[in-house]
Design a protein around this motif. Structure first.
Motif, PDB file in Angstrom:
ATOM      1  N   LEU A 100      43.918  10.385 -10.673  1.00  0.00           N
ATOM      2  CA  LEU A 100      43.046  11.417 -10.095  1.00  0.00           C
ATOM      3  C   LEU A 100      43.277  11.551  -8.594  1.00  0.00           C
ATOM      4  CD1 LEU A 100      39.683  10.844 -11.990  1.00  0.00           C
ATOM      5  CD2 LEU A 100      41.259  12.782 -12.214  1.00  0.00           C
TER       6      LEU A 100
ATOM      7  N   GLN B  83      41.612   6.239 -11.795  1.00  0.00           N
ATOM      8  CA  GLN B  83      41.398   6.732 -10.436  1.00  0.00           C
ATOM      9  C   GLN B  83      42.703   6.982  -9.691  1.00  0.00           C
ATOM     10  OE1 GLN B  83      38.230   7.600  -9.444  1.00  0.00           O
ATOM     11  NE2 GLN B  83      39.429   8.675  -7.890  1.00  0.00           N
TER      12      GLN B  83
ATOM     13  N   TYR C 251      37.438  21.407  -3.779  1.00  0.00           N
ATOM     14  CA  TYR C 251      36.896  20.404  -4.698  1.00  0.00           C
ATOM     15  C   TYR C 251      35.505  20.872  -5.090  1.00  0.00           C
ATOM     16  CZ  TYR C 251      40.790  18.082  -2.567  1.00  0.00           C
ATOM     17  OH  TYR C 251      42.046  17.794  -2.101  1.00  0.00           O
TER      18      TYR C 251
ATOM     19  N   GLU D  38      32.185  21.227  -8.374  1.00  0.00           N
ATOM     20  CA  GLU D  38      31.379  20.524  -9.381  1.00  0.00           C
ATOM     21  C   GLU D  38      32.081  20.422 -10.730  1.00  0.00           C
ATOM     22  OE1 GLU D  38      29.996  24.890  -9.491  1.00  0.00           O
ATOM     23  OE2 GLU D  38      30.748  23.496  -8.000  1.00  0.00           O
ATOM     24  N   TYR D  39      33.154  21.178 -10.930  1.00  0.00           N
ATOM     25  CA  TYR D  39      33.867  21.157 -12.211  1.00  0.00           C
ATOM     26  C   TYR D  39      34.885  20.019 -12.312  1.00  0.00           C
ATOM     27  CZ  TYR D  39      31.885  25.837 -12.385  1.00  0.00           C
ATOM     28  OH  TYR D  39      31.038  26.902 -12.355  1.00  0.00           O
ATOM     29  N   ASP D  40      35.283  19.448 -11.183  1.00  0.00           N
ATOM     30  CA  ASP D  40      36.316  18.408 -11.211  1.00  0.00           C
ATOM     31  C   ASP D  40      35.933  17.206 -12.066  1.00  0.00           C
ATOM     32  OD1 ASP D  40      38.503  19.451  -9.752  1.00  0.00           O
ATOM     33  OD2 ASP D  40      37.481  19.056  -7.857  1.00  0.00           O
ATOM     34  N   GLY D  41      34.663  16.823 -12.044  1.00  0.00           N
ATOM     35  CA  GLY D  41      34.227  15.633 -12.769  1.00  0.00           C
ATOM     36  C   GLY D  41      34.399  15.723 -14.278  1.00  0.00           C
ATOM     37  N   GLY D  42      34.248  16.909 -14.855  1.00  0.00           N
ATOM     38  CA  GLY D  42      34.366  17.076 -16.299  1.00  0.00           C
ATOM     39  C   GLY D  42      35.671  17.693 -16.756  1.00  0.00           C
TER      40      GLY D  42
END
Length: 158
Positions: A16, A13, A39, A41-45
């Motif tokens: 990130l 974390q 930011y 929906e693609y940031d998580g993967g």
């Protein structure tokens, strides 16, 4: 004097948070990109890469690599072997020191390690020369992203 720079895939974390802080400074504060667009929906993967000043670890820049379905959607290309490089950002104080080129190289290395054969990106038009010097070629028509003119570019990986 040019600082020694280390680029690494973000782990944990704290890394990130540093990546997101750099993006907020460059894209939201400097360029006026709305935070809800920066930011996504693609940031998580995504594979996030962080550039830091060697020795002290102060963040200097960041970028991300999208893989699989996320890259297919972002690139508009059905080939899952093409990654999507994006959100490349270097803090103002570190510009002109080679940090951006090192980040791109680290993201390309991450793409190779994951078996990709090419990387696409959406370049702000003022940055075309930077990406061309790194081997990227523009294709397609200019388009707006967050109100900023962009061109798609691709580089085959060897």
């Amino acid at each position: 004097m040019t600082p020694a720079v280390t680029c690494r895939v973000a782990v944990g974390q704290e890394d990130l948070d540093a990546c997101f802080a750099v993006r907020k400074e460059v894209f939201v504060a400097e360029q006026g990109v709305p935070e809800d667009l920066e930011y996504d929906e693609y940031d998580g993967g995504a594979v996030h890469v962080l550039a830091v000043r060697s020795g002290e670890g102060a963040p200097l820049g960041t970028g991300r690599l999208l893989l699989g379905d996320a890259a297919v959607v972002k690139n508009g290309d059905p080939d899952p072997g093409v990654g999507a490089l994006g959100r490349l950002a270097v803090l103002a104080a570190a510009r002109g020191l080679g940090v951006g080129a090192r980040l791109v190289a680290a993201i390309e290395d991450a793409a190779r390690e994951r078996g990709l054969h090419a990387v696409d990106l959406h370049a702000q038009t003022h940055a075309l020369g930077f990406y061309e010097r790194l081997g990227y070629e523009a294709y397609g028509a200019e388009f707006l992203d967050a109100g900023i003119p962009h061109l798609a570019m691709r580089k085959p990986l060897r």
